[in-house]
Design a protein around this motif. Structure first.
Motif, short mmCIF file in Angstrom:
data_model
loop_
_atom_site.label_atom_id
_atom_site.label_comp_id
_atom_site.label_asym_id
_atom_site.label_seq_id
_atom_site.Cartn_x
_atom_site.Cartn_y
_atom_site.Cartn_z
N GLN A 97 -0.28 -147.38 -33.19
CA GLN A 97 1.13 -146.37 -33.71
C GLN A 97 2.68 -147.00 -32.58
N LEU A 98 1.76 -147.39 -31.56
CA LEU A 98 3.16 -148.14 -30.62
C LEU A 98 3.43 -149.53 -31.12
N CYS A 99 2.68 -150.31 -31.93
CA CYS A 99 2.93 -151.27 -32.55
C CYS A 99 4.21 -151.14 -34.01
N ARG A 100 3.05 -150.19 -34.45
CA ARG A 100 4.41 -149.82 -36.32
C ARG A 100 5.50 -149.47 -34.75
N GLU A 101 5.82 -148.90 -34.34
CA GLU A 101 7.34 -147.86 -33.90
C GLU A 101 7.79 -149.14 -33.18
N ALA A 102 7.13 -150.18 -32.73
CA ALA A 102 8.29 -151.47 -31.60
C ALA A 102 8.77 -152.70 -32.79
N LYS A 117 -9.50 -153.57 -41.80
CA LYS A 117 -10.44 -154.90 -41.82
C LYS A 117 -11.40 -154.68 -41.32
N GLN A 118 -12.31 -155.40 -41.09
CA GLN A 118 -14.16 -155.02 -39.74
C GLN A 118 -13.76 -155.24 -38.41
N GLY A 119 -13.43 -153.58 -37.94
CA GLY A 119 -13.34 -153.07 -37.08
C GLY A 119 -11.82 -153.58 -36.42
N CYS A 120 -10.91 -154.03 -37.13
CA CYS A 120 -9.28 -153.56 -36.82
C CYS A 120 -8.80 -153.56 -38.48
N ALA A 121 -7.29 -152.60 -37.81
CA ALA A 121 -6.35 -153.17 -38.71
C ALA A 121 -4.86 -153.59 -38.68
N MET A 122 -4.64 -155.01 -39.43
CA MET A 122 -4.19 -155.69 -39.24
C MET A 122 -2.67 -154.94 -39.69
N VAL A 123 -1.63 -154.60 -38.27
CA VAL A 123 0.08 -154.49 -38.38
C VAL A 123 0.39 -155.15 -38.98
N THR A 124 1.22 -154.96 -40.22
CA THR A 124 2.28 -156.20 -40.64
C THR A 124 3.05 -155.03 -41.31
#
Length: 247
Positions: A97-102, A117-124
């Motif tokens: 969420q912090l990444c998206r907000e930044a 993805k497996q084990g993670c989400a790619m914020v794009t």
């Protein structure tokens, strides 16, 4: 009917070389619909990208720069020019969420979404201007090429050093609790102490981290070839104030 962002995301998967069948299974969109988007002659309508220029929020940019240097990349996109991707582990939903907000603070108006993805989400996020904001972008892996900040980037890091450190720790670092035993009044007692680690293959990125720590008066040591440790109590204390455990 599918909205523009859904079609853009689907076309991005096609641009990665994915098959129609695999994309259909992942998105739930029929192969026929995906094929029609792929072969249509007229361009899809898209969001108007913000005009190029400096980051809209230097505070957020310093944090996002740390995330990018740790777990980010910029890739070509067939319609929007480029897209920024930051990998965020599923174990730390707060960081995602912090990444998206930044991203939205650095470039107000750009679209931001997550691809699981497996084990993670790619914020794009798609924008033709990401390479201007992250000139460290280039072919190959970051640790295999020279990473140097531009003067304007260094000025932002100097103004917001803790946000830069926070982004680096949130991407390639951690806070752990070590323990040891001591004999006190003839009794063996367990003693715990927190410490921070930052791990990155790039000598240049580790140097950016340690140089910023030096500017903040934080003691550190090279734990091994790829790890930098902060363990002294007087240095861990301000790290806890500004960073703390991941969440």
């Amino acid at each position: 009917m599918y909205d523009i962002s859904t079609r853009e995301r689907t076309l991005a998967l096609l641009g990665q070389g994915r098959s129609l069948s695999s994309i259909s299974r992942e998105t739930g969109i029929s192969r026929a619909a995906i094929r029609s988007w792929q072969i249509r002659l007229e361009p899809l309508p898209r969001m108007v990208a913000p005009a190029p220029g400096p980051p809209a929020d230097d505070h957020a940019y310093a944090y996002l720069l740390g995330l990018y240097l740790g777990d980010g990349c910029i890739s070509a996109h067939p319609r929007t020019g480029t897209y920024l991707r930051i990998a965020c582990a599923d174990a730390w939903p707060g960081l995602l969420q912090l990444c998206r907000e930044a991203i939205t603070r650095v470039r107000p108006g750009v679209g931001v979404y997550s691809v699981q993805k497996q084990g993670c989400a790619m914020v794009t996020s798609y924008s033709p201007h990401w390479p201007e904001l992250f000139p460290q972008h280039g072919p190959g892996k970051k640790h295999e090429r020279r990473i140097v900040l531009e003067p304007w980037q260094q000025a932002i890091v100097d103004a917001h050093p803790w946000e830069f450190i926070r982004g680096l720790i949130h991407s390639d670092g951690c806070r752990i609790v070590n323990w040891t035993t001591r004999v006190v009044d003839g009794m063996k007692r367990r003693y715990e102490y927190p410490r921070y680690f930052f791990t990155n293959l790039s000598v240049d990125i580790r140097r950016l981290y340690t140089n910023t720590l030096d500017g903040l008066g934080i003691d550190w040591k090279q734990a091994n070839a790829q790890n930098v440790s902060v363990a002294r109590k007087a240095s861990v204390a301000p790290m806890d104030v500004h960073i703390g455990p991941k969440y």
